[in-house]
Design a protein around this motif. Structure first.
Motif, mmCIF file in Angstrom:
data_model
loop_
_atom_site.group_PDB
_atom_site.id
_atom_site.type_symbol
_atom_site.label_atom_id
_atom_site.label_comp_id
_atom_site.label_asym_id
_atom_site.label_seq_id
_atom_site.Cartn_x
_atom_site.Cartn_y
_atom_site.Cartn_z
ATOM 1 N N UNK A 94 0.815 -1.219 0.000
ATOM 2 C CA UNK A 94 0.000 0.000 0.000
ATOM 3 C C UNK A 94 0.852 1.274 0.000
ATOM 4 N N UNK A 95 2.152 1.104 -0.164
ATOM 5 C CA UNK A 95 3.082 2.241 -0.170
ATOM 6 C C UNK A 95 3.761 2.313 -1.529
ATOM 7 N N UNK A 96 3.866 3.514 -2.083
ATOM 8 C CA UNK A 96 4.607 3.730 -3.331
ATOM 9 C C UNK A 96 5.510 4.937 -3.163
ATOM 10 N N UNK A 97 6.644 4.893 -3.824
ATOM 11 C CA UNK A 97 7.577 6.020 -3.829
ATOM 12 C C UNK A 97 7.568 6.628 -5.228
ATOM 13 N N UNK A 98 7.335 7.932 -5.307
ATOM 14 C CA UNK A 98 7.354 8.648 -6.578
ATOM 15 C C UNK A 98 8.571 9.568 -6.589
ATOM 16 N N UNK A 99 9.382 9.441 -7.632
ATOM 17 C CA UNK A 99 10.590 10.266 -7.763
ATOM 18 C C UNK A 99 10.208 11.601 -8.396
ATOM 19 N N UNK A 100 10.483 12.672 -7.687
ATOM 20 C CA UNK A 100 10.100 14.027 -8.124
ATOM 21 C C UNK A 100 11.098 14.540 -9.158
ATOM 22 N N UNK A 101 10.900 14.121 -10.391
ATOM 23 C CA UNK A 101 11.835 14.488 -11.455
ATOM 24 C C UNK A 101 11.666 15.919 -11.935
ATOM 25 N N UNK A 102 10.501 16.522 -11.693
ATOM 26 C CA UNK A 102 10.260 17.808 -12.340
ATOM 27 C C UNK A 102 10.303 17.596 -13.845
ATOM 28 N N UNK A 103 11.199 18.329 -14.529
ATOM 29 C CA UNK A 103 11.354 18.152 -15.976
ATOM 30 C C UNK A 103 12.635 17.386 -16.294
ATOM 31 N N UNK A 104 13.259 16.753 -15.280
ATOM 32 C CA UNK A 104 14.490 15.993 -15.501
ATOM 33 C C UNK A 104 14.183 14.655 -16.169
ATOM 34 N N UNK A 105 15.236 13.980 -16.612
ATOM 35 C CA UNK A 105 15.123 12.669 -17.253
ATOM 36 C C UNK A 105 14.737 11.594 -16.238
ATOM 37 N N UNK A 106 14.294 10.448 -16.767
ATOM 38 C CA UNK A 106 14.001 9.314 -15.904
ATOM 39 C C UNK A 106 15.276 8.786 -15.253
ATOM 40 N N UNK A 107 15.104 8.058 -14.159
ATOM 41 C CA UNK A 107 16.233 7.510 -13.427
ATOM 42 C C UNK A 107 16.527 6.074 -13.890
ATOM 43 N N UNK A 108 17.791 5.704 -13.798
ATOM 44 C CA UNK A 108 18.178 4.331 -14.119
ATOM 45 C C UNK A 108 17.893 3.432 -12.922
ATOM 46 N N UNK A 109 17.977 2.122 -13.144
ATOM 47 C CA UNK A 109 17.789 1.191 -12.036
ATOM 48 C C UNK A 109 18.836 1.428 -10.953
ATOM 49 N N UNK A 110 20.066 1.698 -11.368
ATOM 50 C CA UNK A 110 21.131 1.958 -10.397
ATOM 51 C C UNK A 110 20.834 3.207 -9.581
ATOM 52 N N UNK A 111 20.240 4.214 -10.216
ATOM 53 C CA UNK A 111 19.902 5.444 -9.504
ATOM 54 C C UNK A 111 18.745 5.206 -8.544
ATOM 55 N N UNK A 112 17.744 4.424 -8.964
ATOM 56 C CA UNK A 112 16.666 4.054 -8.042
ATOM 57 C C UNK A 112 17.233 3.321 -6.827
ATOM 58 N N UNK A 113 18.197 2.459 -7.062
ATOM 59 C CA UNK A 113 18.802 1.696 -5.974
ATOM 60 C C UNK A 113 19.488 2.644 -4.972
ATOM 61 N N UNK A 114 20.161 3.672 -5.479
ATOM 62 C CA UNK A 114 20.825 4.637 -4.595
ATOM 63 C C UNK A 114 19.812 5.451 -3.800
ATOM 64 N N UNK A 115 18.727 5.853 -4.444
ATOM 65 C CA UNK A 115 17.723 6.686 -3.784
ATOM 66 C C UNK A 115 16.979 5.907 -2.700
ATOM 67 N N UNK A 116 16.614 4.674 -3.004
ATOM 68 C CA UNK A 116 15.800 3.880 -2.080
ATOM 69 C C UNK A 116 16.619 3.121 -1.046
ATOM 70 N N UNK A 117 17.902 2.909 -1.304
ATOM 71 C CA UNK A 117 18.706 2.153 -0.358
ATOM 72 C C UNK A 117 18.146 0.756 -0.159
ATOM 73 N N UNK A 118 17.988 0.303 1.086
ATOM 74 C CA UNK A 118 17.518 -1.065 1.355
ATOM 75 C C UNK A 118 16.071 -1.321 0.947
ATOM 76 N N UNK A 119 15.332 -0.277 0.583
ATOM 77 C CA UNK A 119 13.944 -0.471 0.143
ATOM 78 C C UNK A 119 13.849 -0.897 -1.316
ATOM 79 N N UNK A 120 14.959 -0.794 -2.064
ATOM 80 C CA UNK A 120 14.899 -1.119 -3.492
ATOM 81 C C UNK A 120 14.507 -2.585 -3.680
ATOM 82 N N UNK A 121 13.520 -2.811 -4.554
ATOM 83 C CA UNK A 121 13.026 -4.153 -4.789
ATOM 84 C C UNK A 121 11.927 -4.569 -3.827
ATOM 85 N N UNK A 122 11.705 -3.755 -2.794
ATOM 86 C CA UNK A 122 10.689 -4.067 -1.793
ATOM 87 C C UNK A 122 9.475 -3.152 -1.923
ATOM 88 N N UNK A 123 9.722 -1.866 -2.107
ATOM 89 C CA UNK A 123 8.654 -0.875 -2.249
ATOM 90 C C UNK A 123 8.589 -0.427 -3.711
#
Length: 438
Positions: A94-123
């Motif tokens: 029931x939880x989702x994380x939205x990356x506030x890109x504004x007008x920036x490009x999409x993030x790579x999987x590696x960048x998502x992993x850095x942003x989420x830390x241990x939550x990556x793959x879980x949330x």
């Protein structure tokens, strides 16, 4: 003669100057227990009920956080937030994380992993898309006429938690707070319209005098951002304050504006340095890589540094810029060398990067800017600056035009330190409610 170490890209240069004053941030110890700091802030929200009184089991919760270009310490605080939500009875699904890109490009999987830390793959994590109509919801128009369209996933959530970091912003006053929503999860036209507030009405012309670094009171950009963000009706804010080397020094939670103002007050205390008199020369390093990775990033140090100077004073800017300008259209804007024509072009076809280019040229017309960078002499001149082949050459160029017994400043971390003349005046206030937060 003192020797001051200055970073330039991945190098460290030695600056030797007689009787130069060095401006540095206030010294603050890094908290010994970061998790405890985060939990204490969540437990003592400013201007809002406790998180456990806001969120109910069965509700869908969206947590908005910054992209990789705006480091916030998210890998530390997001797991704590999710743990708190789980404790309230909100499961991971029931939880989702939205990356506030504004007008920036999409993030790579590696960048998502850095942003989420241990939550990556879980949330579940989603990138905001500012140009996809199917993913945007119309919320209406602000009192100043700005159309507000926001990420559908954010709008349709039962609860919205906004996160980010508070620090100086060269025309919105401070980053963080409301910027997590607008421009963070806004449509492109919403982002552009709020940023366009930097200008006075056409009949007046020019940039609004309060749309500047460290000022929220009377700042039309801040007012536009806050009004648009409030239309989202966010439930809770978490903002960090970071050290110059990106360690979390403070965490502030609560209502959108109250918690943000408290974070801004801490950022000002750390990074605004009062000056009794303006300098003739400021030698400024952006702080090295990645703070000088491109010129758009380096502009922050230029904007802060010139505020230490007398009119017509000289700044030496150390900005390696190995990735060039930072945007493919940024340099194109320097086809306009007349500031009035430049402003007219921006008013008819506004771009945020064009605004940065305009701000660059405007400062280059008001001050002497000697740039040490990887740009050619022709590119440097088009931006209104003089190219120097190294720090020693820049110092020689500067000293040839300095008055006798000049006032000289050195700023080793120009991307974070804000020199402030006549500190304490009303024009330097943060926001209308900041007085109650000290």
């Amino acid at each position: 003669m003192s020797e001051i170490k200055l970073k330039y890209g991945s190098e460290t240069l030695a600056c030797r100057l007689p009787e130069a004053r060095v401006l540095r941030p206030a010294e603050t110890a890094v908290p010994a227990d970061l998790r405890q700091l985060i939990e204490a802030a969540i437990d003592a929200p400013l201007g809002a009920p406790a998180l456990s009184q806001i969120v109910r089991p069965g509700e869908q919760v969206v947590v908005v956080t910054s992209d990789i270009t705006r480091y916030t310490g998210s890998e530390h605080y997001l797991p704590v937030l999710v743990e708190r939500l789980n404790g309230i009875g909100v499961p991971d699904q029931d939880i989702a994380i939205v990356i506030a890109l504004g007008i920036h490009r999409k993030q790579s999987e590696a960048e998502h992993r850095k942003i989420l830390g241990p939550l990556f793959g879980r949330i579940a994590v989603y990138d905001h898309e500012c140009d996809d109509p199917a993913q945007l919801v119309e919320l209406g128009v602000t009192a100043s006429g700005i159309p507000v369209r926001i990420n559908r996933r954010v709008v349709e959530a039962d609860r919205v938690i906004v996160t980010g970091t508070a620090g100086f912003h060269y025309f919105a006053g401070f980053g963080g707070g409301r910027k997590g929503l607008v421009p963070g999860v806004g449509a492109r036209e919403t982002c552009m319209a709020t940023h366009f507030s930097v200008f006075n009405p056409p009949e007046v012309g020019g940039k609004h005098p309060q749309a500047k670094t460290g000022i929220l009171d009377g700042n039309p950009v801040h007012r536009a951002l806050l009004e648009a963000a409030r239309m989202v009706r966010p439930d809770f804010l978490l903002n960090t304050v970071l050290s110059a080397d990106k360690q979390i020094l403070g965490v502030f939670c609560g209502e959108l504006e109250a918690a943000h103002l408290a974070a801004c007050a801490m950022a000002r205390d750390l990074y605004a340095v009062p000056l009794e008199a303006p300098a003739d020369l400021a030698v400024v390093s952006c702080g090295g890589h990645p703070k000088d990775i491109n010129f758009i990033q380096s502009h922050k140090a230029l904007d802060y540094g010139v505020q230490a100077l007398r009119p017509g004073g000289t700044i030496i800017l150390l900005a390696a810029c190995p990735d060039g300008f930072g945007n493919p259209t940024f340099f194109d804007w320097f086809q306009y060398q007349d500031l009035a024509q430049f402003e007219a072009a921006l008013r008819s076809r506004y771009e945020i990067n064009g605004q940065t280019a305009h701000a660059t040229l405007m400062k280059a017309r008001q001050f002497r800017v000697i740039l040490v960078s990887g740009f050619s002499a022709e590119q440097t001149a088009a931006m209104g600056m003089e190219k120097a082949d190294g720090l020693e050459a820049a110092l020689q160029m500067a000293q040839a035009k300095l008055p006798e017994n000049p006032r000289i400043l050195v700023i080793p971390d120009g991307g974070t330190v804000l020199p402030e003349l006549d500190a304490g005046s009303g024009a330097k206030s943060i926001g209308s409610s900041s007085a109650g937060l000290h």
